[in-house]
Design a protein around this motif. Structure first.
Motif, PDB file in Angstrom:
ATOM      1  N   ASP A 118       0.861  -1.183   0.000  1.00  0.00           N
ATOM      2  CA  ASP A 118       0.000   0.000   0.000  1.00  0.00           C
ATOM      3  C   ASP A 118       0.896   1.231   0.000  1.00  0.00           C
ATOM      4  OD1 ASP A 118       0.772   0.564   2.678  1.00  0.00           O
ATOM      5  OD2 ASP A 118      -0.932  -0.536   3.486  1.00  0.00           O
ATOM      6  N   ASP A 122       0.997   7.376   3.577  1.00  0.00           N
ATOM      7  CA  ASP A 122      -0.362   7.676   4.024  1.00  0.00           C
ATOM      8  C   ASP A 122      -0.863   6.671   5.054  1.00  0.00           C
ATOM      9  OD1 ASP A 122      -0.577   9.944   2.494  1.00  0.00           O
ATOM     10  OD2 ASP A 122      -1.603   8.968   0.831  1.00  0.00           O
ATOM     11  N   SER A 123      -0.564   5.388   4.848  1.00  0.00           N
ATOM     12  CA  SER A 123      -1.068   4.380   5.782  1.00  0.00           C
ATOM     13  C   SER A 123      -0.422   4.529   7.155  1.00  0.00           C
ATOM     14  CB  SER A 123      -0.831   2.965   5.234  1.00  0.00           C
ATOM     15  OG  SER A 123       0.548   2.718   5.028  1.00  0.00           O
ATOM     16  N   TRP A 215      -9.631   4.575   8.029  1.00  0.00           N
ATOM     17  CA  TRP A 215      -9.661   4.716   6.580  1.00  0.00           C
ATOM     18  C   TRP A 215     -10.886   4.016   5.979  1.00  0.00           C
ATOM     19  CZ3 TRP A 215      -5.270   2.712   9.083  1.00  0.00           C
ATOM     20  CH2 TRP A 215      -5.162   1.326   9.116  1.00  0.00           C
ATOM     21  N   TRP A 295      -6.818   7.570  -1.212  1.00  0.00           N
ATOM     22  CA  TRP A 295      -6.510   6.156  -0.989  1.00  0.00           C
ATOM     23  C   TRP A 295      -7.196   5.301  -2.042  1.00  0.00           C
ATOM     24  CZ3 TRP A 295      -5.374   3.778   4.293  1.00  0.00           C
ATOM     25  CH2 TRP A 295      -4.504   4.600   5.020  1.00  0.00           C
TER      26      TRP A 295
END
Length: 378
Positions: A118, A122-123, A215, A295
């Motif tokens: 991923d 961001d994660s 998320w 995302w």
């Protein structure tokens, strides 16, 4: 081949198997696969075909602190595994631990594949609510990830969109999508699970299964439930999964109670992954409420394959790569009104689907990974 896998998570204790579990457990039937153990999670120990090497000196539960403070020890462990086990190829998929194994592999002349599952900047930042902390984490993780990408021999990732994003930063990546264990994820009767959960057979069940983290806008599903129930009384929300590093699940429970939905929303908490198909069977429609939009532009959620293998209709926020795969069972909503309309449509006309899940099987994904690794080893 002798393969060293550096996974993104605690390989033997994390409650939800990742793509690396499925792919490399399959490869371990034919190859010798080693994995370092990062003791971040407290879940039940998972059986594995892989050779596990303890790599934790400080068993801290905060991922940031765990991987930062254990970094020097990780390098020592990676060096020892590569040297003593005669490793032919390394698959790095973690951020800081990935840097450690890439450095040691380069010293030993061992080729490296970096598998980006991923968008790590961001994660990693998603676990923090303070804007400054999020920015610092995002920038720091991107700097480390960029080092790892620069020093790897090949790169793979999970979706065409993520490959295109990498290309925008100057990196070429192959695509090996996520998949599904078709031996356990299949259509089945959900009546026994409904009874076990105290959900009536006459109720229409909107479901979510997976990591309960911010998320996924599950809080929005809860807020929409009263409006749906005002028109169709027998509607229930089933949330299957737990929060690992945040209090999101507790927030959702509080929100459901505040809206008077205590008896109409069921939270199971974390369940055994092998039991997950039974919970999905109890759902009439399954949801993928992925948020924020950036995302979605690089995502291809594993739950799409799992829901599909169980032949369930899916209501999802727009996710381009998933829409490209498509299927009659997939419906997209862009706002709350569209979600409510789709739910009402499914209540009035619930359709059964026949889906060729074998096209998504982890065995196929493992064969794709095996091909890449053999090319690297030569």
């Amino acid at each position: 081949m002798k393969i060293l896998l550096v996974s993104t998570q605690d390989y033997i204790h994390h409650p939800v198997p990742s793509r690396h579990h499925y792919i490399f457990e399959e490869l371990a039937k034919r190859h010798e696969v080693h994995v370092p153990h990062f003791h971040v999670s407290d879940g039940k120990e998972r059986e594995t075909r892989l050779h596990v090497h303890e790599a934790t000196m400080f068993p801290l539960k905060s991922p940031l602190l765990h991987y930062t403070l254990n970094a020097p020890y990780h390098a020592t462990v990676m060096r020892r595994i590569i040297r003593d086990e005669g490793i032919d190829v390394v698959v790095a998929a973690q951020v800081l631990a990935g840097t450690a194994v890439i450095r040691e592999a380069k010293k030993a002349g061992v080729p490296v594949l970096f598998d980006l599952k991923d968008w790590f900047p961001d994660s990693a930042a998603a676990y923090y609510t303070n804007p400054l902390a999020r920015r610092v984490i995002r920038d720091g993780v991107w700097a480390i990830t960029r080092y790892n990408l620069d020093h790897s021999d090949r790169i793979t990732t999970v979706s065409p969109s993520l490959a295109r994003q990498l290309q925008g930063h100057g990196y070429e990546a192959g695509v090996i999508t996520n998949g599904v264990n078709t031996e356990i994820f299949r259509p089945m009767d959900g009546s026994k699970m409904r009874k076990r959960l105290g959900i009536g057979e006459e109720e229409f069940v909107i479901g979510f299964a997976g990591s309960v983290e911010r998320w996924y806008a599950i809080d929005n599903l809860i807020r929409l439930l009263p409006a749906i129930r005002s028109r169709h009384g027998n509607v229930h929300l089933l949330v299957v999964g737990g929060s690992l590093f945040t209090g999101y699940l507790d927030d959702l429970k509080t929100g459901a109670i505040s809206l008077g939905l205590r008896d109409h929303v069921t939270f199971t908490g974390t369940v055994e992954h092998t039991d997950l198909p039974g919970y999905i069977a109890a759902m009439d429609v399954c949801t993928i409420p992925l948020s924020p939009p950036q995302w979605a532009n690089i995502a291809l959620p594993n739950k799409f394959f799992e829901y599909s293998a169980c032949a369930k209709p899916i209501l999802s926020r727009p996710i381009p790569d998933m829409e490209q795969i498509g299927g009659d069972h997939l419906s997209i909503y862009r706002n709350n009104e569209e979600f409510i309309s789709l739910v009402e449509e499914k209540i009035d006309h619930c359709t059964s689907f026949s889906i060729d899940a074998e096209q998504f099987s982890w065995k196929r994904r493992a064969a794709e990974m095996e091909k890449v690794l053999k090319e690297l080893v030569g």
